[in-house]
Write a protein that holds these residues in place. Structure first.
Motif, mmCIF file in Angstrom:
data_model
loop_
_atom_site.group_PDB
_atom_site.id
_atom_site.type_symbol
_atom_site.label_atom_id
_atom_site.label_comp_id
_atom_site.label_asym_id
_atom_site.label_seq_id
_atom_site.Cartn_x
_atom_site.Cartn_y
_atom_site.Cartn_z
ATOM 1 N N LEU A 64 4.693 16.737 10.469
ATOM 2 C CA LEU A 64 3.768 16.278 9.432
ATOM 3 C C LEU A 64 2.873 15.139 9.919
ATOM 4 O O LEU A 64 2.141 14.548 9.126
ATOM 5 C CB LEU A 64 4.548 15.793 8.202
ATOM 6 N N GLU A 65 2.920 14.841 11.201
ATOM 7 C CA GLU A 65 2.195 13.673 11.697
ATOM 8 C C GLU A 65 0.690 13.790 11.488
ATOM 9 O O GLU A 65 0.016 12.820 11.127
ATOM 10 C CB GLU A 65 2.500 13.442 13.175
ATOM 11 N N ASP A 66 0.129 14.974 11.683
ATOM 12 C CA ASP A 66 -1.308 15.151 11.483
ATOM 13 C C ASP A 66 -1.691 14.898 10.023
ATOM 14 O O ASP A 66 -2.686 14.219 9.736
ATOM 15 C CB ASP A 66 -1.739 16.568 11.886
ATOM 16 N N GLU A 67 -0.898 15.446 9.084
ATOM 17 C CA GLU A 67 -1.179 15.252 7.664
ATOM 18 C C GLU A 67 -1.014 13.773 7.295
ATOM 19 O O GLU A 67 -1.818 13.215 6.530
ATOM 20 C CB GLU A 67 -0.244 16.110 6.803
ATOM 21 N N PHE A 68 0.012 13.137 7.849
ATOM 22 C CA PHE A 68 0.249 11.715 7.605
ATOM 23 C C PHE A 68 -0.956 10.891 8.068
ATOM 24 O O PHE A 68 -1.427 10.003 7.359
ATOM 25 C CB PHE A 68 1.515 11.286 8.356
ATOM 26 N N ASP A 69 -1.457 11.191 9.256
ATOM 27 C CA ASP A 69 -2.582 10.429 9.802
ATOM 28 C C ASP A 69 -3.854 10.634 8.980
ATOM 29 O O ASP A 69 -4.615 9.691 8.743
ATOM 30 C CB ASP A 69 -2.842 10.838 11.257
ATOM 31 N N ARG A 70 -4.096 11.865 8.530
ATOM 32 C CA ARG A 70 -5.309 12.142 7.759
ATOM 33 C C ARG A 70 -5.258 11.460 6.392
ATOM 34 O O ARG A 70 -6.258 10.920 5.922
ATOM 35 C CB ARG A 70 -5.503 13.651 7.595
ATOM 36 N N VAL A 71 -4.091 11.479 5.759
ATOM 37 C CA VAL A 71 -3.931 10.765 4.495
ATOM 38 C C VAL A 71 -4.146 9.272 4.722
ATOM 39 O O VAL A 71 -4.813 8.587 3.942
ATOM 40 C CB VAL A 71 -2.536 11.028 3.887
ATOM 41 N N GLY A 72 -3.607 8.771 5.825
ATOM 42 C CA GLY A 72 -3.784 7.356 6.147
ATOM 43 C C GLY A 72 -5.231 6.990 6.370
ATOM 44 O O GLY A 72 -5.675 5.899 5.987
ATOM 45 N N ASP A 73 -5.995 7.877 6.988
ATOM 46 C CA ASP A 73 -7.414 7.611 7.207
ATOM 47 C C ASP A 73 -8.165 7.465 5.886
ATOM 48 O O ASP A 73 -9.053 6.609 5.743
ATOM 49 C CB ASP A 73 -8.043 8.739 8.037
ATOM 50 N N VAL A 74 -7.812 8.302 4.902
ATOM 51 C CA VAL A 74 -8.431 8.204 3.576
ATOM 52 C C VAL A 74 -8.090 6.856 2.938
ATOM 53 O O VAL A 74 -8.939 6.190 2.335
ATOM 54 C CB VAL A 74 -7.971 9.358 2.664
ATOM 55 N N LEU A 75 -6.838 6.419 3.105
ATOM 56 C CA LEU A 75 -6.413 5.157 2.519
ATOM 57 C C LEU A 75 -7.134 3.973 3.150
ATOM 58 O O LEU A 75 -7.477 3.007 2.464
ATOM 59 C CB LEU A 75 -4.893 4.995 2.684
ATOM 60 N N VAL A 76 -7.373 4.026 4.455
ATOM 61 C CA VAL A 76 -8.090 2.943 5.128
ATOM 62 C C VAL A 76 -9.510 2.819 4.580
ATOM 63 O O VAL A 76 -9.995 1.717 4.291
ATOM 64 C CB VAL A 76 -8.115 3.164 6.652
ATOM 65 N N LEU A 77 -10.186 3.954 4.429
ATOM 66 C CA LEU A 77 -11.539 3.936 3.874
ATOM 67 C C LEU A 77 -11.529 3.398 2.446
ATOM 68 O O LEU A 77 -12.429 2.651 2.036
ATOM 69 C CB LEU A 77 -12.136 5.345 3.893
ATOM 70 N N LEU A 78 -10.505 3.773 1.688
ATOM 71 C CA LEU A 78 -10.415 3.323 0.311
ATOM 72 C C LEU A 78 -10.169 1.819 0.244
ATOM 73 O O LEU A 78 -10.743 1.126 -0.597
ATOM 74 C CB LEU A 78 -9.295 4.061 -0.405
ATOM 75 N N GLU A 79 -9.321 1.308 1.145
ATOM 76 C CA GLU A 79 -9.054 -0.130 1.139
ATOM 77 C C GLU A 79 -10.346 -0.909 1.383
ATOM 78 O O GLU A 79 -10.602 -1.935 0.744
ATOM 79 C CB GLU A 79 -8.026 -0.485 2.211
ATOM 80 N N GLU A 80 -11.182 -0.419 2.287
ATOM 81 C CA GLU A 80 -12.459 -1.082 2.555
ATOM 82 C C GLU A 80 -13.332 -1.099 1.295
ATOM 83 O O GLU A 80 -13.963 -2.102 0.967
ATOM 84 C CB GLU A 80 -13.186 -0.367 3.694
ATOM 85 N N ARG A 81 -13.336 0.024 0.582
ATOM 86 C CA ARG A 81 -14.120 0.114 -0.643
ATOM 87 C C ARG A 81 -13.586 -0.841 -1.708
ATOM 88 O O ARG A 81 -14.347 -1.493 -2.428
ATOM 89 C CB ARG A 81 -14.098 1.553 -1.169
ATOM 90 N N ILE A 82 -12.263 -0.937 -1.806
ATOM 91 C CA ILE A 82 -11.644 -1.822 -2.788
ATOM 92 C C ILE A 82 -12.039 -3.269 -2.532
ATOM 93 O O ILE A 82 -12.404 -4.014 -3.439
ATOM 94 C CB ILE A 82 -10.103 -1.699 -2.729
#
Length: 235
Positions: free
Chosen positions: A142-160
């Motif tokens: 699941l590492e690829d899915e984990f990393d892609r979800v994490g990438d979305v979260l990083v972008l969201l944190e910047e927006r927040i």
């Protein structure tokens, strides 16, 4: 809790994200916008919707794995909300946010990041293990899915940070806030979650040790959350 369990029962190869999105939308309507948990819920709803759109668009190579991880992840947060609503205890990682959700000295940015801290630092590791059991695979699968979800979260944190950080007219407040939030990193939290997930998977045949590890993880993440919610007085 029963409502959260029903969400998991609807898990299928692709449409599993919709029920958790519906739950978070219902919570958004039920809570006052200034409620600290509502602040996090709005943020997390945006994340879940974006991940759902990415799954629909075929961004994830394995749609079923991505949907399973996303739903199991969301269910951890919803289970904490359901437990509190039913008069039960919430995990230690969520208690600071639930306790300070109406504190006038805590800013919206603090609420949002405290929720992200609880959800990433504690819930994500357990969600990876939950998903691995559902899919009968190991965390490495699941590492690829984990990393892609994490990438979305990083972008969201910047927006927040851009949307919720006080403006120049509140510099007296922003100075301590900037210092406080500079002590926390989503990247480090995500790395810690991946290490914790792999450790829990290795301990799955040793329930006593796995339980102790999970409890310590829960408490340590809760301590960070309490720090993030340090009340800052208005000028």
């Amino acid at each position: 809790m029963a409502q959260t369990q029903q969400l998991g029962q609807q898990l299928g190869p692709f449409v599993a994200v919709d029920p958790v999105v519906d739950r978070m939308r219902a919570l958004r309507s039920a809570w006052h916008p200034a409620d600290g948990v509502a602040v996090f819920n709005r943020v997390y709803l945006t994340v879940t919707e974006e991940i759902g759109h990415a799954i629909e668009a075929g961004t994830f190579e394995d749609r079923r794995a991505a949907a399973t991880l996303d739903v199991r992840f969301a269910e951890r947060y919803l289970a904490a909300v359901d437990s509190l609503a039913g008069g039960g205890p919430a995990p230690a990682c969520w208690r600071p946010l639930f306790h300070y959700r109406r504190h006038p000295g805590v800013r919206p940015l603090q609420f949002a990041l405290a929720g992200i801290n609880a959800h990433i630092g504690h819930d994500l590791a357990l969600a990876v293990v939950d998903a691995c059991r559902d899919l009968e695979c190991a965390p490495a699968d699941l590492e690829d899915e984990f990393d892609r979800v994490g990438d979305v979260l990083v972008l969201l944190e910047e927006r927040i940070r851009e949307e919720l950080m006080p403006g120049p007219d509140l510099l007296e407040l922003a100075d301590p806030l900037t210092h406080l939030l500079g002590c926390w990193s989503l990247d480090r939290a995500r790395d810690g979650a991946w290490l914790a997930a792999r450790s829990l998977w290795q301990l799955r045949g040793l329930p006593e040790l796995a339980g102790e590890f999970t409890e310590r993880l829960d408490r340590s993440v809760g301590l960070v959350g309490r720090m993030l919610l340090t009340p800052l007085t208005r000028p």
